[in-house]
Design a protein around this motif. Structure first.
Motif, short mmCIF file in Angstrom:
data_model
loop_
_atom_site.label_atom_id
_atom_site.label_comp_id
_atom_site.label_asym_id
_atom_site.label_seq_id
_atom_site.Cartn_x
_atom_site.Cartn_y
_atom_site.Cartn_z
N HIS A 128 0.96 -1.17 -0.07
CA HIS A 128 0.29 -0.13 -0.17
C HIS A 128 0.73 1.15 -0.13
N HIS A 129 0.59 2.04 -0.98
CA HIS A 129 1.33 3.27 -0.85
C HIS A 129 0.39 4.42 -0.95
N ASP A 162 2.10 14.89 -2.06
CA ASP A 162 1.14 14.76 -3.12
C ASP A 162 -0.15 14.75 -2.82
N LYS A 163 -0.73 15.15 -1.77
CA LYS A 163 -2.01 15.02 -1.23
C LYS A 163 -2.81 16.07 -2.12
N GLY A 164 -3.75 15.57 -2.72
CA GLY A 164 -4.75 16.24 -3.76
C GLY A 164 -4.27 15.91 -5.13
N TRP A 165 -3.15 15.17 -5.48
CA TRP A 165 -2.89 15.21 -6.84
C TRP A 165 -2.15 13.80 -7.22
N GLY A 166 -1.85 13.19 -6.22
CA GLY A 166 -0.74 12.07 -6.73
C GLY A 166 -1.29 10.66 -6.49
N CYS A 167 -2.71 10.61 -6.51
CA CYS A 167 -3.31 9.30 -6.43
C CYS A 167 -2.99 8.50 -7.56
N GLY A 168 -2.68 9.01 -8.82
CA GLY A 168 -2.33 8.20 -9.99
C GLY A 168 -1.16 7.58 -9.72
N TRP A 169 -0.05 8.42 -9.31
CA TRP A 169 1.14 7.83 -9.29
C TRP A 169 1.31 6.77 -8.19
N ARG A 170 0.72 6.92 -7.05
CA ARG A 170 0.46 6.00 -5.97
C ARG A 170 0.03 4.50 -6.58
N ASN A 171 -1.02 4.78 -7.44
CA ASN A 171 -1.48 3.43 -7.83
C ASN A 171 -0.57 2.86 -8.86
N LEU A 220 -5.64 -4.05 -10.58
CA LEU A 220 -6.33 -3.11 -11.53
C LEU A 220 -6.04 -1.90 -11.23
N TYR A 221 -5.61 -0.91 -12.08
CA TYR A 221 -5.79 0.39 -11.84
C TYR A 221 -7.02 0.90 -11.96
N LEU A 235 -7.61 -0.87 -2.83
CA LEU A 235 -6.35 -0.06 -1.70
C LEU A 235 -6.53 1.28 -2.29
N ASP A 236 -6.74 2.12 -1.42
CA ASP A 236 -6.97 3.56 -1.76
C ASP A 236 -5.86 4.36 -1.18
N PRO A 237 -4.99 5.17 -2.31
CA PRO A 237 -3.85 5.80 -1.86
C PRO A 237 -4.27 6.89 -0.99
N GLY A 238 -5.70 7.25 -0.70
CA GLY A 238 -6.10 8.19 -0.06
C GLY A 238 -6.33 8.06 1.50
N HIS A 239 -6.20 6.83 2.08
CA HIS A 239 -6.33 6.28 3.05
C HIS A 239 -4.82 6.01 3.72
N ARG A 240 -4.77 6.41 5.06
CA ARG A 240 -3.43 6.14 5.61
C ARG A 240 -3.18 4.73 6.15
#
Length: 412
Positions: free
Chosen positions: A134-135, A142-151, A317-318, A349-354
């Motif tokens: 999990h990233h 990157d909060k607010g814009w980095g979810c794509g990179w984290r996936n 799956l992204y 797995l949501d990159p927005g979650h801790r």
């Protein structure tokens, strides 16, 4: 430390090198050319203990010290000056890229998830991916814009662990998941190689250091540049869409086999769903059916003799929709009561979650459902995109076709 300016060869302090070098230039396009020199400087500094990057000995590398050779295997070859610059740029990035730091979960997030799914009893059947890290998005980065990179990082963690042939080519064979700035460099290199020329124009061919959202197209572009067979599937309910893929081809491809075709349609009555709600549910079910059959199509068996949890050899799956993206790591089917229809939950797995919250709830087996499970009723967007990776390494003949990003369109 003292470094030599790549322009005037004067000796300057390392911390002042970037400012000094930039002073030689005034326009942005020439400035971008200077980034190669700056990156080379970073590569030299990476061998020093004064720089806060992993020591070379801690980085897994291919045998026979062939990192640079592996990296160059998927680039444009030739004796042209452009080809030489490309080779040098990739070699520098292989040595300079930095490993993404994550919070390690004891036992692994997928093992904890398996245990929680098993505890729900025999009334459900779950299919999950193998290893995934999990990233999470960080407020400082990157909060607010980095979810794509984290996936991309989550998908890459699976590819590096589960697919040995991929490990040898992905990110120059370094063996680890790079941080976002390094991924941005790799994407720019992919664009320079000619991958997704249409999409790259939306970013003016520049993404390094930019806080812009990316999506499945950029994920596929990045992975294809390493000769991986990354694919996109579009699910679209908007009136403007047609039964054609982005490349103009009819929707007829190998992924169609993952669709369940049904002729049944809910009858309308005052006590049932409205026609609009029924149509929405039917469309959402198309996506869920596809995901179920995708993971089910290549299961290697149950985990630890579990009767209700199976592991799939398929990649995660992204999962993209307007405003956010997540990573689907499996799916659960719960048996309907008294003849009612089976219910499905995507496992995400949501990159927005801790990561700490994820580990705590999964370990305690309490409250994890709200972080991981997403039922059919939550899929309210008119458009979704999925990205997955087929096994194997693309041939030279395939590479020219992979440079054009197209998709299979499923209309619902």
């Amino acid at each position: 430390m003292i470094s030599s300016c790549p322009i005037c060869c004067n000796q300057v302090l390392t911390v002042e090198l970037e400012r000094h070098a930039n002073s030689h230039f005034e326009d942005d396009e020439v400035q971008r050319d200077m980034e190669l020199a700056q990156l080379a400087t970073v590569a030299e500094l990476s061998t020093s203990v004064m720089v806060d990057v992993p020591e070379p000995s801690t980085r897994p590398v291919p045998k026979d010290d062939s990192v640079a050779q592996v990296a160059s295997s998927s680039i444009i070859r030739g004796s042209s000056p452009y080809g030489n610059v490309m080779n040098e740029q990739i070699s520098c990035l292989v040595g300079a890229q930095i490993k993404s730091e994550i919070q390690q979960i004891q036992g692994g997030v997928m093992n904890l998830l398996r245990s929680c799914l098993e505890s729900e009893g025999s009334s459900s059947t779950s299919i999950i991916s193998g290893y995934v890290d999990h990233h999470q998005c960080l407020s400082s980065e990157d909060k607010g814009w980095g979810c794509g990179w984290r996936n991309i990082q989550m998908l890459s963690s699976h590819l590096l662990r589960q697919m040995p042939e991929t490990r040898e080519v992905l990110f120059g064979g370094c063996g680890f998941v790079p941080d976002i700035p390094s991924l941005q460099r790799w994407l720019e290199i992919a664009w320079d190689k000619g991958f997704d020329t249409v999409g790259s124009s939306h970013f003016d061919n520049k993404i390094y250091g930019v806080k812009k959202w990316i999506g499945t197209t950029e994920c596929v572009t990045l992975l294809r540049s390493f000769r991986l067979r990354a694919r996109i599937v579009d699910f679209d309910s908007t009136e403007s869409s047609s039964l054609q893929s982005k490349s103009g081809k009819r929707v007829c491809g190998p992924m169609d086999k993952y669709l369940i075709k049904t002729n049944s349609c809910p009858n309308s009555s005052s006590g049932e769903l409205s026609q609009e709600d029924a149509e929405n549910m039917r469309g959402q079910q198309v996506l869920v059916d596809w995901v179920w059959n995708y993971f089910k199509s290549n299961c290697s068996g149950t985990l630890n003799n579990s009767k209700n949890v199976m592991v799939s050899d398929k990649t995660p799956l992204y999962f993209q929709h307007q405003g956010h993206s997540r990573t689907i790591v499996g799916i659960q089917k719960q048996k309907g009561n008294r003849g009612s229809q089976d219910r499905y939950n995507l496992l995400v797995l949501d990159p927005g979650h801790r990561t700490a919250d994820l580990e705590r709830t999964l370990t305690m087996k309490k409250g994890w459902q709200r972080l991981v499970k997403r039922g059919v009723h939550t899929l309210r967007k008119p458009q979704y995109q999925l990205c997955y990776v087929d096994p194997g390494i693309a041939s030279s003949e395939e590479m020219s076709q992979l440079k054009t990003i197209d998709s299979i369109l499923i209309r619902f």
